[in-house]
Each structure stands twice: as C-alpha cells, then as structure tokens.
Design an enzyme around this catalytic site. Sequence first.
Site, PDB file in Angstrom:
ATOM      1  N   HIS A 572       0.827  -1.205   0.000  1.00 38.58           N
ATOM      2  CA  HIS A 572       0.000   0.000   0.000  1.00 38.58           C
ATOM      3  C   HIS A 572       0.865   1.261   0.000  1.00 38.58           C
ATOM      4  O   HIS A 572       0.922   1.988  -0.988  1.00 38.58           O
ATOM      5  CB  HIS A 572      -0.950  -0.007   1.204  1.00 38.58           C
ATOM      6  CG  HIS A 572      -1.852   1.184   1.251  1.00 38.58           C
ATOM      7  ND1 HIS A 572      -2.393   1.676   2.409  1.00 38.58           N
ATOM      8  CD2 HIS A 572      -2.310   2.005   0.271  1.00 38.58           C
ATOM      9  CE1 HIS A 572      -3.150   2.731   2.147  1.00 38.58           C
ATOM     10  NE2 HIS A 572      -3.100   2.949   0.855  1.00 38.58           N
ATOM     11  N   HIS A 577       1.574   4.827  -2.883  1.00 40.55           N
ATOM     12  CA  HIS A 577       1.767   6.211  -2.428  1.00 40.55           C
ATOM     13  C   HIS A 577       3.179   6.727  -2.702  1.00 40.55           C
ATOM     14  O   HIS A 577       3.366   7.746  -3.375  1.00 40.55           O
ATOM     15  CB  HIS A 577       1.472   6.313  -0.930  1.00 40.55           C
ATOM     16  CG  HIS A 577       0.022   6.270  -0.584  1.00 40.55           C
ATOM     17  ND1 HIS A 577      -0.712   7.399  -0.312  1.00 40.55           N
ATOM     18  CD2 HIS A 577      -0.833   5.233  -0.464  1.00 40.55           C
ATOM     19  CE1 HIS A 577      -1.954   7.063  -0.026  1.00 40.55           C
ATOM     20  NE2 HIS A 577      -2.063   5.748  -0.118  1.00 40.55           N
TER      21      HIS A 577
END
Length: 914
Positions: A572, A577
């Site tokens: 994640h 990101h």
Amino acid sequence: MLPLKPLNSILSLRPHPPLLALNGRGSFHFPSSARRSMQVQATIGGGDKSHTTATSPLDRKERREKPVEPGVGVDEGIEVRAVVTIRKKMKEKIGEKLGDQWEYWVNSVGQGIQIQLISQDIDPVTNSGKSVQTYVRGWIPKPSNVSCIVEYGADFSVPSDFGCPGAVLITNLHGKEFYLVEIIVHGFSGGPVFFPANTWIHSRNDNTESRIIFKNQAYLPSQTPAGIKDLRREDLLSIRGNQHGIRKQHERIYDYATYNDLANPDKDEDLARPVLGGHERPYPRRCRTGRPPTLSDPLSESRIEKPHPVYVPRDETFEEIKQNTFSAGRLKALFHNLLPSLAATLSSSDIPFKCFSDIDKLYIEGVLLRDEENKGVMENLLVGKMMKQVVSAGESLLKYEIPAVIKGDKFSWLRDNEFARQALAGVNPVNIELLKEFPIHSNLDPALYGPPESAITKELLEQELGGMSLEQAIEEKRLFILDYHDMLLPFIKKMNSLPGRKAYASRTILFYTKADILRPIAIELSLPKTHSSPQNKIVYTQGHDGTTHWIWKLAKAHVCSNDAGVHQLVNHWLRTHACMEPYIIATHRQLSSMHPIYKLLHPHMRYTLEINALARQNLINGGGIIEASFSPGKYAMELSSAAYKNLWRFDMESLPADLIRRGMAVEDPSMPCGVKLVIEDYPYAADGLLIWSAIKEWVESYVGHFYSDPNSVTSDVELQAWWSEIKLKGHCDKKNEPWWPKLDTKEDLSDILTTMIWVASGQHAAINFGQYPFGGYVPNRPTLMRKLIPQENDPEFEKFIQNPQLVFLSSLPTQLQATKVMAVQDTLSTHSPDEEYLGQLNPLQTHWINDHEILELFNKFSGRLEEIEEIINARNKDARLRNRTGAGVPPYELLLPSSGPGVTGRGIPNSISI
C-alpha cells in the site's frame, strides 16, 4: 458556449500602467513601447454607469457586429470578450465577506486583476508573442448554475492581425489568492478559445510573477507556436525550485528530498529515526519542503506538527469540499480529536479483549468517550457509513459498523477456506505466489540467519495432499505460497524486543484442490537463530483435536498479522503512495501543461502529494499511527525501505508482469491481456485485468494520436527529460538498475503510462478501500501480535490448555490498539463526495483538451468501464465463482469502477487521494 450578454461598459483607449516583469522567468517583458498591439482597460458589464470610462469613438455593439476586413489597422480592432470563472469558498466568515466587498471596490477602479492575452503569433518588433492587456473592472458576478462558481465578463479589443491567442497572463493585485477555474475568450473567428486553469492565483504581495495559463490545445514541444514557446519554457522553470529555501504555502515549487522528516529527536530521543533515501536505506524521493534541520540531528528535517500543514505545492492541496467533509476532514479530526479521546478513555484500562463478545460490543454498544476537552468535536467527523455516534451531555458514543467480512457470516474468519480466499479476494491479494520448486530455500546469509532450508518437508506436505504426490501437485500448479520469511526475519529480533510485540517470519503453503478450493495446509514460523537453537523453525498443520486446532488458529493469526504489515508498509504505502510521488513531481517539473502526456496524467495526480504529506505527519512518522498499530513498530519504515531495495522494480508493477512473476498467470497471446490465470477464480486478478486492458487501450490510442511519426518519442525533449528525471532523481537509488524500460517508441511510452495509471487507480483501489471491510474485525486481520505461540515446555502452555480462547484474544491487539486502528482503517477506506473516478470527468474540467478525436476516445474508454462494471456484477452472481459468491461470502467489488461517497468497498478513483 456561454451566452454573450450586451455590456453597458465603455472601452477606454488610454495608456495603461506598465506590466510587471515576470521575475524568475528570465525577465520576460512586454514593453508597451515595442508593441503594435492595442492595450486597453475594460470594465465589467454590470450596468453601473459609475464604473465606466470615457466614451469610445466606436459604439460597442456596432463594433461587435461590424465585419473585419483584410488589412484593417489596429484602430479597427476586433471586439473580444473574456469570461473569467472563479470558485468562491463554500463557507465564508463575516470578515471574509467584508473582504469580498473590498475586493469589488478595488476591482471597480481597475486595481484588482490584470489580464494579458498572448498571441500564438510573433510580433516581429519584439520577437515575442503579440500581446493585449486589460484590467478587470467591477468584478460583479453573474449567476451560475454551479454552487460556489461565479463568472465575470470583460470586453476589450485586439488588433485584427493579432492571430489566435495561446496564453493568458494573470496578475492578482489583491491581498489574497483566488481560485481560477477557467477563462473563455469569445469573439475570434475560430470560435471560443478555452483556457482551463483549475489553479490558485497567488497575490502579487506573495510573488510578483504573473501566472501563465495556456489554452487547451495539446502541443508536443516541437509543435509549440512561436508566440508562446518562451512562455512554455519559463512556466516550467518557475516551478522547479533550486533546492534552497523553506517552501511557503502559496508556492507551487516541485522539488525532491529524502524521507528525512519522519523523526522528532528534539522532542524525544526515542523518536529518532534513520533517513530513508541513499545507499544504505534506499527509498523513492518525496516533495521537498526545505525546513531547517533538527537541533539533535543535522540529517533530520525539523517537523511541522498537527494541526499545522506540511508544505505541498499550492494546487496539490485538498479542495474545500474534501477538507470539510468525509476523507480529509475526518482524517484531520481523527488525528487531532478522536484518537486522543480514545486514548484518554481506554489508556487507564488498556487491556486485551477477554471474550469475543467484547469485540461484538464495538458494533452493538460502541465505545463511550468521556473526554470533556473534546466534547462535541466529532459531530462533523463521524459521518461515514462505518462509524456512527450519538452525542449526549459530555459524552460521545463511538459505534463501529459491522465489517463486510463478518456481516453475512460471523464465523467465516475461523475457516481455512476463508483464510485462503482472502489471499485471492481480500485487501492484500498481491502476495500469493505459485510454488515453483521444492525444497524451499531462503536467500538470506546463512552466517547471519542460519541454514537456508525450510523446515517444511515433502513428507509433511504429502500428508495434506489427499493422495497426490508433491511432484504432481507442483506440475499441475496446485501449490502456492505466502512467503514473508526473507522480508521479515532480519527484523524479527528487533521487533520482538519492543514491548508488547511478538512476531515470526512466516511461510504458508496453500493447496488448490481438485474441487477448486484453495486451503492452507502448512505454516512455518521462524525466529532468529540462537546459540542453542541455530534453526529456530516450527511447522504447523491443521489438527483434529482441540489443542492443535487452537494452535493452528494462533499460527494463522500470526500469518495474518504479517500479511497486514506487509500490505500496509510495502504494497500500500511503498508501491502506490511513495512510488507514485516522484512520477508526479517529475511530470510537473518536466512536462508543460500543454504537453499531451501531462494532460493524460493530470487526473491521476490529484491529491496524492497532500495525502502523502499528511501520512508523513501523522501515519508513518516516528511514534505515529503505523508504528503504534503494526508489528514492526519503530522499524516499520526501515522494513519498507528494505522491501524497496530488494523487491521493487518498475517493470514488475504492471499487472500482467506481476502476475507472471508470481506464477499466478502464464503468457497466452490468445487472451485479451496476453496472460491466462492459473486460478481462474482469482477475483483481484480477473477484474484487474479487465481494468488494465481498458486503461491500456485508452493509453495506446491516446499516445498513437500524438506520436504518429517514428521518431516523435525520441525527439520529444520534455518527455525524455521527464523519464530521465524519474530514474535519476525520483528513484535515484535505483537509477543504475538494468530493468528500467527504454523510452524509444510509442509502445514503450504506452507501457510506461499504463503502469503509472494502473498503480494510481486500480491497484491502489484494490488494496486500500477494503481496509475496514476486512480489517475492521480484529480476529480476522490483527495488525500485530503480542505473544508467541505457547510451547509445551512454556509456563504459558498450561494457561493455554485451560483457556485457549483467552490466550488467543490476549495475543491480539489490546482494546485501545484495536479501536484506534479500526478508526484509522475506516477513515482510509472512505470516498470523498468530490472523488473523481476512473473514466469520469470533473464537470469543471470539460474543456481539458481541444481535440475532438481524443474526446471520442475518452468517451469510448468511459463506455468500456461501464461494460466492465456490468461484467463484474455478473461475476458476483456466478455460483461457479466461489471466491466471490456463496452463502455468507461478500462479493468482490473493490475493482468496480464507480462508487458513492463513504465506506463502500468499491470504486476506483483516478488518483491516490486517501
């Protein structure tokens, strides 16, 4: 086209104040003495006679209607009207409203906004684009059918030989910024000319430079009209920065820095953290903020603590609707109010759950918060689906919604097939791999970590294969593995030294039966070697008596805890990101807003720098939520850096390449994406390939439209600089890797862009928006474990025999840890009301490009996504697909393209926005 209404204002052909030099843009001037253009000041059509200037020699209406004849002189200019669209604040305080009245008066005397129209044609005298200038007067809004949107109209004249406008320079003479949506210029023979902006225009008090807004025509660098070529270059230079100075909130400077802002050694030496980025701990780069170093550590940047904002370029900040509602507003209130309230309420009794009914109470009764200081602060926070609250006198009741994973079947999490199903259709479906060879070996240094051979033996596995030999199972692609051994073992000793943390490095073997059911058959849990135990590995299998049954549950819980940590820190945060941020910085620094690739990528960059800055401030920082909630604790980001160093490759971030690398698909040219799944009922991969193929088709058609010549990619100087900067600056710790794709052809470009857009949209959606639906029930997915599995010679073993449920629950996060992480997962799983989804267009950005063919291709892309949504819905009703349908089985909806606001467990935003 916006309607043209007659104006009551009158043109004045008097001299104008001198234009401001564009400081920092190579001193780019438009001296009036060198212009053939007519420069005029205009008033706004509001009917106020007191705002008019001297009468023009030619009646305005007559001038608009009079045809322009060839060779007409500058005194016979063309009447042009600019419609300026501004977005006002949704909620304004009384003082701000009074400020608006002052702005109206300032504009009425021509001292508010200066507009300069730049032609695509060169003025032979100045060798720059022809120019006309006006001052907005009156600034009296016309009604708009869109809330908070106001439109202003200004009339002025341009010479008949002006040519087509290519850019607008805006100078904000007010004391505060305003948000410019777009400018539409009416009156030219070719029809309206659109200048989409969607940008904050800074006050001249903050920066004397004018802002450059280009029209919505896409140009490769070599195609740039001569009159705006210098402006293209100057605009790029103005936002690159120079690696010096503290960035200010009004700026739009994009530059690079290491992750040196996670520590806070000046507050507490226990909050010291190593810098991420460099040879020892490689990492992608972040957006530079330029704050001074800490007093305790010159390598660490001083911190900005909540509620003060971390710098991001001005246009990267959340828009007001996101700030005031769901995602961002809830995120900030979560950090500032809710988590402190939870801590104040539960810290005195930070105890484990004693029975499963204690967990059930979170959804049935809620948590009563008694923090008087925060009384009433959460009314605007808990408006999502997953949390509800009732506020009474001095108390707040925090009530969690039942997570999707147990809503239909409360006991599904206990079953082995559900454990395995979540490896294919859960929130982290990207780690399962085909077991390609046996025996299993570690790649770690044996001198440091012991013998490389796994303790999982052929004999042990064959006991679980229902009469099938190990060789046959491998040949038929029926054995799979979740392997967190090498990633975690180097950190286990440090992790287990932390208070209340106990973890193993794990390997899990799963068997895909002839009945097409995936189930775990063996779990190996490893600890670092010691002098007395050089091979500290234990293998667990499902037993058939009470003791082994509960031990198997504990082993699965440790695997789930590892999976939760790897999911959050690697798949994640790191792979979406953090790795996306350098692409965004490079796109702004190297690609003009006129560049077709900038226009393609722009929707996929929205809000990412802001949410990443918030994460550095509150989530991944030393002492932050991630360290407090996940097993690696203070070593969380070091683990993330190690994963980047050892595992991350750009060429493996494409979905088909990743599936092939993990052995979950094989190459098959007859299939739509060129791959065939090894397990057909793999919901993440099956739906993901549909989304991937739609993105790829859209990108290939878009790229082919602009890069038709064989050498057009290699000759695009901006594009080549962009790709080089991503490798050499954004991911500079990996710059010498041989796997970076070349950028020589339009096929190369399409592959690179498809990967980036997939990561920002489909990939992030698949691993983000299921966090609460799957993690909101702590036993299903504990984010940390607090005890090792008791062995027969341990003092704890007798307690385990007497009350295995209590030992199991006391190994999970405490009540405070659980409620905190549930609140965070809920907020991170929330869609904002202003979310922009894949294939959808923001109503305020309908003029994003002036190209009919591209708009048709985009409509085709949107239509394909609607078809995909129908296909996915049909799959979720197909009884043959048991990983997404059946009694108590939640449908797999994480890759459904559309969604409403809130925690929906579906929807693919264009960008990483939460």
